[in-house]
Design an enzyme around this catalytic site. Structure first.
Site, short mmCIF file in Angstrom:
data_model
loop_
_atom_site.label_atom_id
_atom_site.label_comp_id
_atom_site.label_asym_id
_atom_site.label_seq_id
_atom_site.Cartn_x
_atom_site.Cartn_y
_atom_site.Cartn_z
N CYS A 191 7.22 7.94 -2.92
CA CYS A 191 7.36 9.18 -2.18
C CYS A 191 7.17 8.95 -0.70
O CYS A 191 6.57 7.97 -0.28
CB CYS A 191 6.30 10.20 -2.62
SG CYS A 191 6.38 10.58 -4.36
N CYS A 209 -0.61 -2.24 -1.12
CA CYS A 209 0.51 -2.57 -2.01
C CYS A 209 1.42 -3.61 -1.35
O CYS A 209 2.12 -3.30 -0.38
CB CYS A 209 1.30 -1.31 -2.32
SG CYS A 209 2.83 -1.64 -3.22
N CYS A 253 1.56 -6.12 -10.07
CA CYS A 253 2.83 -6.20 -10.80
C CYS A 253 3.27 -7.65 -10.96
O CYS A 253 4.09 -7.97 -11.80
CB CYS A 253 3.90 -5.35 -10.14
SG CYS A 253 3.98 -5.52 -8.36
FE1 SF4 Z 1 2.24 -2.27 -5.30
FE2 SF4 Z 1 2.72 -3.81 -7.42
FE3 SF4 Z 1 0.18 -3.09 -6.81
FE4 SF4 Z 1 1.95 -1.26 -7.70
S1 SF4 Z 1 1.13 -3.02 -8.85
S2 SF4 Z 1 0.52 -1.03 -6.00
S3 SF4 Z 1 3.86 -1.99 -6.80
S4 SF4 Z 1 1.59 -4.40 -5.61
#
Ligand code: SF4
Length: 490
Positions: free
Chosen positions: A11, A240, A453
């Protein structure tokens, strides 16, 4: 074939406190520049000093906010705006939500909604969304002032959130203690303040960058200026890393660096880690562009246009075609003289399902490329995100589906395929050499970044998201680890 091998973006947020009314124009200029973060719906809430007015719609920002709607909102001097990818596809899910004189917009994903709903006595099946529940939670605090309600609520929230809240006389800005999503503060040239997910929202407003909202910080902006009203240092810092890889716009400056510079370094490091004998380098348009520039610079292989995306077809046109083979041919044009008889190295920012890459490789072969090599400027993506980025299900992720690199190469049809290492990614992000003493799979956080991820190590507990229908199957099928987060449950 899928139309895109990219996550459905999360978003975008913009908030404005203007001393000269017309806050709506500022937020909409900003929001248009954040359209890459979500295309399915958008909403605005404006305050004229006495009451809040909300307008929302489905589709692109320019189609929702007509001249007539903007005229209606011109008297407002405070505004918040939100653009999103809507999982439900319903207008009722489009933000901001407004209740009892408070509007709230959210980028991220609250991971303890079961705890919050229990505290305020809302049945899980009645929860409309984590944003809706958070607004209910804030309003349920038994104190008069909104500032105090927010102060009391924030220690109880876990997960990823950048929030904007609006009341008739103030704009509130909140960022989670882990700092998952970017959130920046700027100054309007005509007196006033602007807050946005990325600095690219400042450009059209000629606003100047002031600072990041700190992880764990909440501020209130009113006619007296900017005041920090709350600070929470629960951490650990978990920004992130995927914002740098794909989500943010290349001209934005987030987490202290320009996105294009980081992506270009990813490409340079990838070229050193996985050299290739090729005649030309092409970007998979356009998310691979910055990394492709870096790859070409470091490898000294010329970058050619090769393939370009048709800029005049939108998602709405492509989506009904997405199971048909010709989608790639509708979406891309190929410059045959760049490709024919050449050994082509195609660079992309990430590889998720793999279907689109397979089609892309096929497209290059259809135009008589002699060889096609794939280089991916991110590590293999094996785990879902519970913090607000909508990837495929774990079963769909190609790096999880296939048992090794060779399996992935065969699935894409490329002559060779390599990913950027996790160490390489950290080096690109920090611009210092990274020598990990432990495997990435054991890292919860490196240099203040979440990479769950890629690593499967989640910095904040994710159990609360199991109560969201669209996350339940993913949660139950994933072998994840997480750090426990203490949340006061009273
Ligand atoms: Fe970002 Fe991956 Fe962590 Fe989600 S899991 S916040 S996409 S780095």
């Amino acid at each position: 074939m899928e139309m895109s091998d990219k996550p459905r973006e999360n978003c975008g947020l913009v908030g404005v406190f203007s001393f000269h009314k017309d806050a709506v124009s500022h937020v909409l200029y900003g929001l248009v520049n954040l359209q890459h973060r979500g295309q399915e719906g958008a909403g605005v809430v404006v305050s004229d000093g006495k009451r809040l007015t909300a307008k929302k719609g489905m589709g692109l920002i320019t189609s929702i906010f007509t001249k007539e709607i903007v005229e209606e909102l011109r008297e407002g001097y405070i505004a918040i705006a939100h653009t999103r990818y809507s999982t439900s596809g319903r207008l009722s899910a489009v933000q901001p939500f407004v209740e009892d004189g408070v509007g709230l917009a959210h980028n991220g994903n609250i991971t303890n909604i079961s705890t919050l709903s229990t505290i305020i006595g809302i049945n899980e099946q009645d929860i409309m969304s984590d944003t809706w529940l958070t607004l209910k939670f804030i309003l349920s605090q038994k104190v008069e002032s909104t500032t105090e309600k927010i102060r009391r609520s924030l220690p109880k929230l876990a997960g990823a959130y950048s929030f904007l809240a609006i009341t008739p006389d103030a704009l509130y800005v909140m960022r989670d203690p882990w700092g998952f999503r970017p959130l920046v503060l700027g100054r309007l040239p005509s007196e006033g303040w602007i807050v946005a997910s990325e600095t690219c929202a400042f450009t059209a407003n000629e606003a100047t960058f002031e600072r990041e909202i700190l992880p764990g910080e909440a501020i209130r902006i009113d006619k007296n200026g900017v005041e920090t009203i709350y600070f929470d240092n629960r951490g650990p810092l978990s920004r992130c890393i995927f914002e740098y890889i794909y989500i943010a716009r290349p001209d934005s400056r987030i987490f202290g660096s320009e996105v294009h510079v980081v992506r270009r370094r990813c490409g340079q490091i990838l070229a050193r880690e996985a050299p290739v004998e090729a005649d030309v380098v092409v970007s998979i348009p356009h998310s691979g562009d910055s990394a492709c520039h870096g790859f070409s610079e470091a490898s000294r292989i010329p970058m050619v246009e090769g393939v370009f995306a048709n800029r005049y077809i939108g998602r709405a046109f492509i989506e009904p075609l997405h199971r048909r083979k010709q989608t790639t041919k509708v979406k891309y044009g190929v410059i045959r003289s760049d490709i024919e008889g050449k050994r082509v190295c195609a660079v992309d920012d990430s590889l998720i399902r793999g279907d689109a890459s397979r089609s892309f490789v096929g497209l290059l072969r259809d135009h008589d490329a002699k060889e096609v090599h794939l280089r991916i400027a991110a590590p293999p993506l094996r785990f879902p995100c519970f913090y607000g980025v909508d990837f495929a299900t774990p079963q769909e992720l190609i790096a999880r589906r296939e048992k090794d690199l060779e399996g992935i190469r065969l699935a894409t049809g490329a002559d060779s395929l390599h990913y950027l290492s996790y160490e390489g990614l950290l080096k690109a992000v920090t611009n210092v050499d990274f020598n990990l003493k432990i495997p990435p799979e054991e890292l919860f956080s490196a240099n203040g970044f979440c990479g769950a991820c890629f690593t499967g190590q989640y910095p904040v507990a994710t159990s609360g998201v199991a109560h969201k229908e669209d996350m339940k199957d993913i949660y139950e099928s994933t072998d994840y680890r997480y750090r426990q987060v203490n949340v006061t449950a009273s």
